[in-house]
Design a protein around this motif. Structure first.
Motif, short mmCIF file in Angstrom:
data_model
loop_
_atom_site.label_atom_id
_atom_site.label_comp_id
_atom_site.label_asym_id
_atom_site.label_seq_id
_atom_site.Cartn_x
_atom_site.Cartn_y
_atom_site.Cartn_z
N SER A 188 0.82 -1.22 0.00
CA SER A 188 0.00 0.00 0.00
C SER A 188 0.85 1.26 0.00
N GLU A 233 -5.39 0.35 9.45
CA GLU A 233 -5.50 -0.50 8.26
C GLU A 233 -6.23 0.22 7.14
N GLY A 255 -3.27 1.09 5.09
CA GLY A 255 -3.20 -0.15 4.34
C GLY A 255 -2.37 -1.24 4.98
N VAL A 291 -9.65 2.45 -0.28
CA VAL A 291 -8.85 1.78 0.72
C VAL A 291 -7.56 1.28 0.07
N PRO A 292 -6.39 1.66 0.58
CA PRO A 292 -6.17 2.55 1.72
C PRO A 292 -6.34 4.01 1.34
#
Length: 614
Positions: free
Chosen positions: A161, A204, A208, A348-349
């Motif tokens: 991420s 999270e 990520g 996301v993220p």
């Protein structure tokens, strides 16, 4: 040479070399005059700028009147100094009643002054500089040079991420504002009139990083990492960031590259300390690179952030450690400027969405509205509490079981038609899952119920509830209990709102408190037991045991800078039971009680029933 041409030293003018006493006195008088003039000029300027002078106190009113009378009755006095001393001596021996005349006069003048003088605008407070080692731009510059193989290596250890990181600079004014409102004991941000708890699940969603797995332990015997310390030139100060940058510039994507990358990203973005170098303690969890992806990195980031901010507030370090970028992006995602109706789906993220252009535009809007904290908290709508508007990049909608684990704050209703292709899991046609499959949730088996009458009798027995108050003998359907308690015992419970912390106190002789939700009238019990070293406390829900509703709660007990916390699900019982139900509880030592023996707690309850039923 003739005598006339010889110099006459007796007549030589030496005044430029040595000042005479008369010239010295003249110079001093000139300096004094200049100083007095400058002082007078400053006083006039200050008086002109200040406007109306501040009114005199009661002593000044008395002294003016006394000195006037004293000078008239003592013409032989030498001047104002003697009269002022006499006024001071007289004031000291006066009683309060004698001074009341002048006090009243001074108060009247002061009231007139306050009513006629405009309010002064406070001077802008000088903002302190923020010193931090969190540098997202430095990491972005390094990752730009990665080869495709190196990027794949980063993804293999669970940090892919970060390759989408676009934010290069921290907004230090925002970070300072957030640090002032960061409650390290409760692990929450207190902004816009609300308290927003932080958890690894939020890390999270924003960063990520995985929020599940084994805890990261950065300690152990030194001999186990002695070879790594030599390999990375680790000194007592730490591992040089420039040395790691050189390592990352080398070709190759093996374990050495992965280890150097983790050290670099932890030291410059995720877990920086107050020092310039990277902590060598990180080497302890980098001995086995095959197990790196199994760690709970989100929890590690949040723990380090809380620790570093606490040390900064205690004055133990000048710089602020921890991942301040997480706080910055969390604020952007949790507080809406244009209103919730203008919100788009969450990516996301979240760090992959916030570019420098987007952040600059957001900061501009913040200033136009008067500064930070002028927006509306929308953390639940943005998926940081719970939302089905979450779109994972190139993956699609998050599965229901993954979304359910992120329900740590207020949980909005879920409807089956919003779940897309994600349906509720049924074990078989005769059993209905009362919780989410695969996470310890029990099932209700109806296969042994042969006919409809057995099922009706079973449902009826499961829906009976009793009033929790010992003096009341009410027993009836669960649906009637709420109305009964509201009508008959309206003054015996504590009303609360879901997702709102409620401070409560339990007396020495109190074994429970009744909590009633304002939204739906459901009853909860805050139970207290007594052990050898303290009290046990927990929350239970009054309702039928067959209910699919689930309620998440936390309890916090504080003493000074220390705190105890429990987060668990409330057991559903048909009423109050003697003793402590077999469920999770918080043990509060007697030392946490107040001087009068009261147990002060903070309780917060969330309704998560819609997650698991339809």
């Amino acid at each position: 040479m003739s005598a006339d041409s010889s110099p006459d030293f007796d007549r030589t003018d030496i005044s430029p070399l040595v000042n005479s006493d008369e010239d010295s006195m003249a110079s001093k008088r000139k300096e004094a005059t200049s100083s007095e003039f400058e002082c007078s000029r400053r006083k006039k300027k200050k008086k002109k700028q200040g406007g109306t002078p501040r009114p005199a106190c009661s002593w000044v009113h008395f002294s003016r009147e006394f000195i006037k009378e004293y000078s008239a009755s003592h013409p032989e006095s030498s001047g104002l100094k003697v009269a002022t001393r006499a006024a001071s001596d007289a004031w000291k021996v006066m009683t309060v009643q004698e001074k009341e005349k002048y006090t009243k006069r001074a108060r009247e003048v002061w009231d007139d002054y306050l009513s006629s003088t405009p309010v002064r605008e406070p001077k802008p407070r000088k903002q302190a500089n923020l010193v931090t080692r969190c540098s997202p731009g430095r990491l972005v510059n390094v990752m730009k040079r990665f080869t495709p193989d190196q990027k794949e290596a980063v993804k293999s250890i669970g940090f892919g991420s970060l390759l989408d990181l676009k934010c290069r600079t921290l907004r230090r004014s925002l970070c300072l504002w957030l640090l002032e409102r960061f409650n390290t004991i409760r692990r929450s941000l207190e902004i816009c009139g609300k308290r927003i708890p932080l958890s690894p699940r939020d890390v999270e969603l924003v960063m990520g990083l995985p929020a599940s797995g084994k805890d990261v332990v950065n300690s152990g015997p030194d001999d186990l990492v002695a070879h790594l310390r030599l390999k990375y030139n680790a000194s007592n100060r730490g591992i040089s960031v420039k040395f790691l940058e050189e390592k990352l510039g080398e070709p190759g994507a093996g374990d050495d590259f992965k280890r150097a990358f983790l050290l670099y990203v932890l030291g410059t973005l995720l877990c920086p300390t107050a020092r310039l170098d990277v902590s060598p303690s990180f080497l302890h969890f980098l001995t086995d690179m095959d197990a790196v992806h199994e760690y709970n990195w989100a929890k590690f980031l949040l723990d380090k952030l809380v620790r570093e901010v606490s040390r900064f507030r205690q004055g133990k370090q000048r710089a602020v450690g921890g991942c301040l970028l997480f706080l910055q992006l969390f604020y952007y995602e949790s507080v809406a400027i244009g209103g919730p109706c203008e919100l788009g789906p969450v990516v996301v993220p979240c760090l992959s969405l916030w570019t420098e252009e987007h952040i600059s535009e957001r900061e501009k809007q913040e200033k136009e509205l008067g500064g930070y904290g002028s927006g509306e908290v929308v953390c639940n709508e943005r998926g940081l509490g719970m939302s089905l508007l979450v779109e994972k990049a190139n993956v699609g909608v998050l599965p229901l079981r993954e979304v359910a684990l992120r329900a740590i704050r207020t949980i909005p209703p879920l409807h089956e038609d919003n779940l897309g292709n994600e349906a509720l899991t049924y074990k078989d046609e005769n059993s209905l899952s009362s919780k989410i499959e695969g996470y310890g949730y029990n099932t209700m088996d109806f296969s042994n119920m042969n006919d409809r009458n057995d099922l009706i009798a079973y449902s009826h027995s499961q829906s009976q509830s009793t009033c929790p108050l010992p003096s009341c003998n009410f027993t009836g359907l669960f649906e009637h209990l709420s109305d009964h308690f509201t009508r008959e015992h309206w003054d015996s419970g504590h009303r609360f709102q879901y997702n709102c912390p409620l401070p409560v106190s339990l007396g020495m002789d109190e074994t429970f408190l009744v909590l009633q939700a304002e939204d739906d009238g459901l009853l909860f019990l805050l139970n207290k037991g007594t052990e050898n070293i303290g009290h046990t406390v927990m929350v239970t829900c009054i309702g039928p045991s067959s209910s699919n509703e689930r309620f998440l709660y936390y309890i916090v007990s504080e003493r000074g800078s220390s705190s105890l916390r429990l987060k668990s699900y409330a057991e559903t019982l048909p009423g109050r039971v003697d003793g402590i139900p077999p469920s999770d509880f918080l043990l509060v030592p007697f030392g946490y009680l107040s001087s009068c023996g009261e147990l002060n707690l903070e309780v917060c309850i969330w309704n998560s029933s819609d997650l698991v039923g339809s």
